[in-house]
Scaffold this motif. Structure first.
Motif, short mmCIF file in Angstrom:
data_model
loop_
_atom_site.label_atom_id
_atom_site.label_comp_id
_atom_site.label_asym_id
_atom_site.label_seq_id
_atom_site.Cartn_x
_atom_site.Cartn_y
_atom_site.Cartn_z
N ARG A 175 0.83 -1.19 0.00
CA ARG A 175 0.00 0.00 0.00
C ARG A 175 0.87 1.25 0.00
N ILE A 176 0.45 2.25 -0.77
CA ILE A 176 1.07 3.56 -0.73
C ILE A 176 -0.03 4.58 -0.46
N ASP A 177 0.35 5.77 -0.07
CA ASP A 177 -0.63 6.82 0.22
C ASP A 177 -0.22 8.09 -0.50
N SER A 178 -1.00 8.47 -1.51
CA SER A 178 -0.73 9.66 -2.29
C SER A 178 -1.55 10.83 -1.79
N ASP A 179 -1.09 12.03 -2.12
CA ASP A 179 -1.83 13.24 -1.78
C ASP A 179 -2.94 13.46 -2.81
N GLY A 180 -3.96 14.20 -2.41
CA GLY A 180 -5.02 14.56 -3.33
C GLY A 180 -6.21 13.63 -3.22
N VAL A 181 -7.26 13.97 -3.95
CA VAL A 181 -8.49 13.19 -3.87
C VAL A 181 -8.64 12.20 -5.01
N TRP A 182 -7.84 12.35 -6.05
CA TRP A 182 -7.91 11.40 -7.17
C TRP A 182 -6.54 10.76 -7.33
N VAL A 183 -6.39 9.55 -6.81
CA VAL A 183 -5.07 8.93 -6.71
C VAL A 183 -4.90 7.79 -7.70
N HIS A 184 -5.88 7.56 -8.58
CA HIS A 184 -5.76 6.44 -9.50
C HIS A 184 -4.80 6.69 -10.64
N SER A 185 -4.45 7.91 -10.92
CA SER A 185 -3.61 8.20 -12.08
C SER A 185 -2.23 7.58 -11.93
#
Length: 293
Positions: free
Chosen positions: A253-263
């Protein structure tokens, strides 16, 4: 890669030297123009069936998560929208239901804030491409289906030498099947935001069955984000069997910033992802042949 401690390789990639980086492009194969009466055309019967099943599986997987009471009610509404309705299963009806479902799902947290730039129609387009690929239809003049034409684009860029393959979203499904047909050394397969393990829709339609790691893959790393709306069954090692060398997917698992992380950009910006790709490339560069891709 620089953030992960691989500054030199990062500079070489930016300068276009050291490692050959090739993209397999097949987006044009999904274009249907106005041949079926709409800008993107309507799905045929087989595609509509897959899309309908995909909607139900998608909502069910989201509902299985630990969600708030508000979101659970919204998902119950989305599930009712997703369920087939008697005999009204024409392509237009399926597309309308898909847009309604996507509208509801995109109102959930944390994706609601993304509605200003990711519309339900764009979300349905992503799901529809998965459905079109898995429908195994749309033969060309030579009788070659869409899925085979897409895999051929990937095969063209793989080449004969050892490679690192990075695949995202639908591309993880394509790469999985393409690598089962590829005879050469795959040092590392990295999958990002993968829908491969959607058990009732994608998983049972994969080829070969039961799904297993391609024999030429020496290592498989699968990355997923908790807020990725597509990676709803992220632990691929639970659903994909080992190859004869004992290789299984390893999901992190990773955790990206922002609300749309699928890109793909969001995933590739993570040092945990880029660092592992860099390590694999560096090990290949240091080999006597010096060939890497």
């Amino acid at each position: 890669m620089r953030d992960a401690g691989h500054a030199r390789l990062g500079r070489e990639l930016t300068a276009g030297s050291g490692v050959e980086c090739v993209f397999a492009h097949y987006a044009d194969l999904f274009g249907r123009g106005q041949s079926q009466g709409e800008p993107d055309g309507l799905p045929d019967e087989a595609e509509a069936e897959v899309l309908s099943d995909l909607l139900v599986a998608w909502v069910d997987a989201l509902a299985a998560e630990d969600v708030s009471e508000r979101d659970r009610r919204l998902l119950e509404h989305a599930r009712a929208e997703a369920a087939p309705r008697g005999q009204t299963q024409g392509s237009l009806e399926v597309v309308r239901r898909a847009i309604n479902v996507a509208t509801t799902v995109l109102s959930l947290k944390p994706w609601g804030d993304a509605a200003q730039w990711i519309t339900p129609k764009l979300m349905v387009r992503q799901l529809a491409q998965v459905a079109r690929y898995l429908a195994r239809g749309e033969d060309d003049e030579e009788g070659v289906g869409l899925d085979r034409r897409v895999r051929a684009r990937v095969a063209d860029v793989l080449g004969a030498g050892p490679v690192v393959v990075v695949a995202h979203s639908l591309g993880t499904v394509v790469a999985f099947e393409a690598l089962h047909e590829h005879p050469s050394d795959i040092r590392l397969l990295v999958t990002l935001g993968s829908p491969i393990a959607m058990r009732t829709v994608v998983w049972p339609r994969l080829v070969p069955q039961p799904p297993s790691v391609p024999e030429t893959v020496a290592e498989w790393l699968n990355f997923w984000d908790r807020d990725d709306i597509i990676a709803v069954r992220p632990h691929l090692e639970r659903d994909v069997g080992a190859n004869r060398a004992g290789v299984v997917p390893v999901s992190s698992r990773i955790d990206s910033d922002g609300v749309w992380v699928h890109s793909a950009d969001k995933y590739l910006a993570q040092p945990a992802v880029a660092g592992r790709v860099a390590e694999a490339l560096m090990s290949m560069v240091s080999e006597p042949s010096g060939n890497s891709e």
